[in-house]
Design an enzyme around this catalytic site. Structure first.
Site, PDB file in Angstrom:
ATOM      1  N   TYR A   1       0.854  -1.186   0.000  1.00 13.48           N
ATOM      2  CA  TYR A   1       0.000   0.000   0.000  1.00 13.48           C
ATOM      3  C   TYR A   1       0.899   1.248   0.000  1.00 13.48           C
ATOM      4  O   TYR A   1       1.904   1.296   0.713  1.00 13.48           O
ATOM      5  CB  TYR A   1      -0.888  -0.041   1.252  1.00 13.48           C
ATOM      6  CG  TYR A   1      -1.657   1.224   1.484  1.00 13.48           C
ATOM      7  CD1 TYR A   1      -2.755   1.538   0.692  1.00 13.48           C
ATOM      8  CD2 TYR A   1      -1.277   2.122   2.479  1.00 13.48           C
ATOM      9  CE1 TYR A   1      -3.457   2.711   0.896  1.00 13.48           C
ATOM     10  CE2 TYR A   1      -1.978   3.295   2.685  1.00 13.48           C
ATOM     11  CZ  TYR A   1      -3.066   3.585   1.890  1.00 13.48           C
ATOM     12  OH  TYR A   1      -3.752   4.756   2.082  1.00 13.48           O
TER      13      TYR A   1
ATOM     14  N   ASP B   1      -0.533  -7.115   6.568  1.00 11.74           N
ATOM     15  CA  ASP B   1      -1.644  -6.169   6.440  1.00 11.74           C
ATOM     16  C   ASP B   1      -2.786  -6.955   5.801  1.00 11.74           C
ATOM     17  O   ASP B   1      -2.730  -7.313   4.627  1.00 11.74           O
ATOM     18  CB  ASP B   1      -1.194  -4.995   5.566  1.00 11.74           C
ATOM     19  CG  ASP B   1      -2.281  -3.953   5.367  1.00 11.74           C
ATOM     20  OD1 ASP B   1      -3.475  -4.301   5.491  1.00 11.74           O
ATOM     21  OD2 ASP B   1      -1.937  -2.792   5.065  1.00 11.74           O
TER      22      ASP B   1
END
Ligand SMILES: *Cc1c(COP(=O)(O)O)cnc(C)c1O
Length: 379
Positions: free
Chosen positions: A98, A170
């Site tokens: 990300y 994540d």
């Protein structure tokens, strides 16, 4: 309890004064002391009742001993990383993380003198080779943004165990409904709760779930740094979490239908979705996921400027950043998350100007397919 039942019930605090069925919204920053529990409650200590309820619920969903909620996904991620890294330590990160996490690494971790190796591969072997004697942790995501690459959870957990390094994932894209990494041996799960966990595109928050022992370290860092989540936001998050399973089941089904439909569409060059048998890691995804998620990406077979004609014709699907809400959202990664890269860097990563990322919502799938098909006719 099964996971959909946990969404509704886990962590709820029954208030014996009001007899309400929901966790009370406690806004106090000051709590009586001394008290029976000998506990100093304070919002920045992450221990007021309205904070503890959603934290316990997320911990139950992820199957972890302890959970904490934070003021954003990046607050959860930065606090976790700073808990286990100090100057001169080495850490292994997946290259295609990300964007915010990539900035955290480039702007903050490097500045603190933490040594970083980026692994640009989905192969467990490459991660294993990147680990050194001074490596403290391996950090990754699966499925990844925006190409939905799948990493082998058990393989990476084993690398961590064998070489004595912490593994952190994540889990924002998959959600605990589809993937519970702790059960595959991963040490720590982090989330942007802004996305699926809250699920209504109206709240910024984050979460961490891990063992009680590791959480002790993270909690100390969190109390020092102060990325606390306001009780009103905690109340909203707990409310959102009650429908997490319901939403994600629907999003999984909608995304699978859309992926199949696009796969056979003459104007589509490629579809990236772990649930498709054609996905290069479909078998790994099947082994470690209960559902394949609501995220997918596809490439339109057209000149880049024609993509605008597609966007302009959409009526239900909305072009907007972020993901994980009840509404279907679309982004062009080349113009949003990956705009900082040069065209050739994007090309190398497979992020073309005609690549579209969809965060599939809970609408009727026929309305979504009709909207996408009609817009594709405009290309
Ligand atoms: C959005 C997101 C984050 C960051 O979360 P914020 O709540 O925006 O701080 C981290 N990881 C992933 C995969 C995300 O999608």
């Amino acid at each position: 309890m099964r996971i959909d039942t946990q969404c509704v019930h886990a962590g709820t605090l029954r208030d014996h004064e009001s007899l309400g069925v929901n966790t009370p919204l406690v806004c106090s920053t000051s709590f009586l002391y001394p008290n029976d529990q000998n506990l100093v409650r304070y919002p920045r200590y992450f221990n007021i009742p309205t904070q503890e309820a959603p934290a316990k619920k997320i911990a139950a969903l992820e199957g972890g001993e302890d959970g904490m909620v934070f003021s954003s996904g990046m607050a959860a991620i930065s606090t976790t990383l700073l808990s286990f890294l100090k100057p001169k330590d080495h850490a292994v990160f997946q290259a295609s993380l990300y964007g915010g996490t990539q900035y955290l690494i480039a702007n903050q971790l490097r500045r603190l003198g933490i040594e970083i190796t980026l692994v640009d591969s989905a192969d467990v072997e490459e991660f294993s080779c990147a680990v050194r004697s001074d490596t403290k942790l391996i950090y990754f995501e699966t499925p990844t943004n925006p190409l939905l690459k799948v990493m082998d959870l058990e393989g990476l957990a084993q690398v961590g165990r064998n070489q004595g390094v912490l593994t952190i994932i994540d889990n924002t894209f998959a959600t605990p409904i589809n993937q519970r990494p702790l059960s595959h041996g991963i040490d720590v799960v982090v989330h942007s709760g802004t996305k699926y966990l809250n699920g209504h595109s109206d709240l910024c928050c984050g979460a961490v779930v891990t063992s009680s022992a590791l959480m002790k370290t993270i909690r100390t860092t969190a109390v020092d740094l102060g990325p606390t989540l306001d009780p009103h936001a905690c109340f909203m998050l707990e409310r959102g979490l009650k429908t997490l399973a319901l939403r994600v089941f629907r999003q999984n089904a909608n995304a699978a239908t859309i992926a199949q439909c696009l796969q056979s569409h003459p104007k589509i060059r490629a579809v990236h979705y772990p649930g498709l048998p054609q996905h290069p890691r479909h078998e790994v995804a099947r082994k470690q996921m209960d559902g394949f998620g609501g995220m997918l990406s596809f490439e339109i077979d057209c000149k880049p400027h024609r993509v605008q004609h597609f966007l302009q014709a959409l009526e239900v699907v909305t072009a907007a950043v972020s993901l994980g809400g009840v509404e279907t959202l679309l982004t062009l990664p080349a113009h949003t998350s990956h705009q900082h890269l040069s065209p050739s860097e994007r090309q190398a990563q497979g992020i073309t100007d005609a690549l579209i990322r969809l965060s599939v919502g809970i609408e009727d799938h026929e309305d979504l397919i009709h909207d996408l098909s009609r817009a594709l006719e405009n290309v």
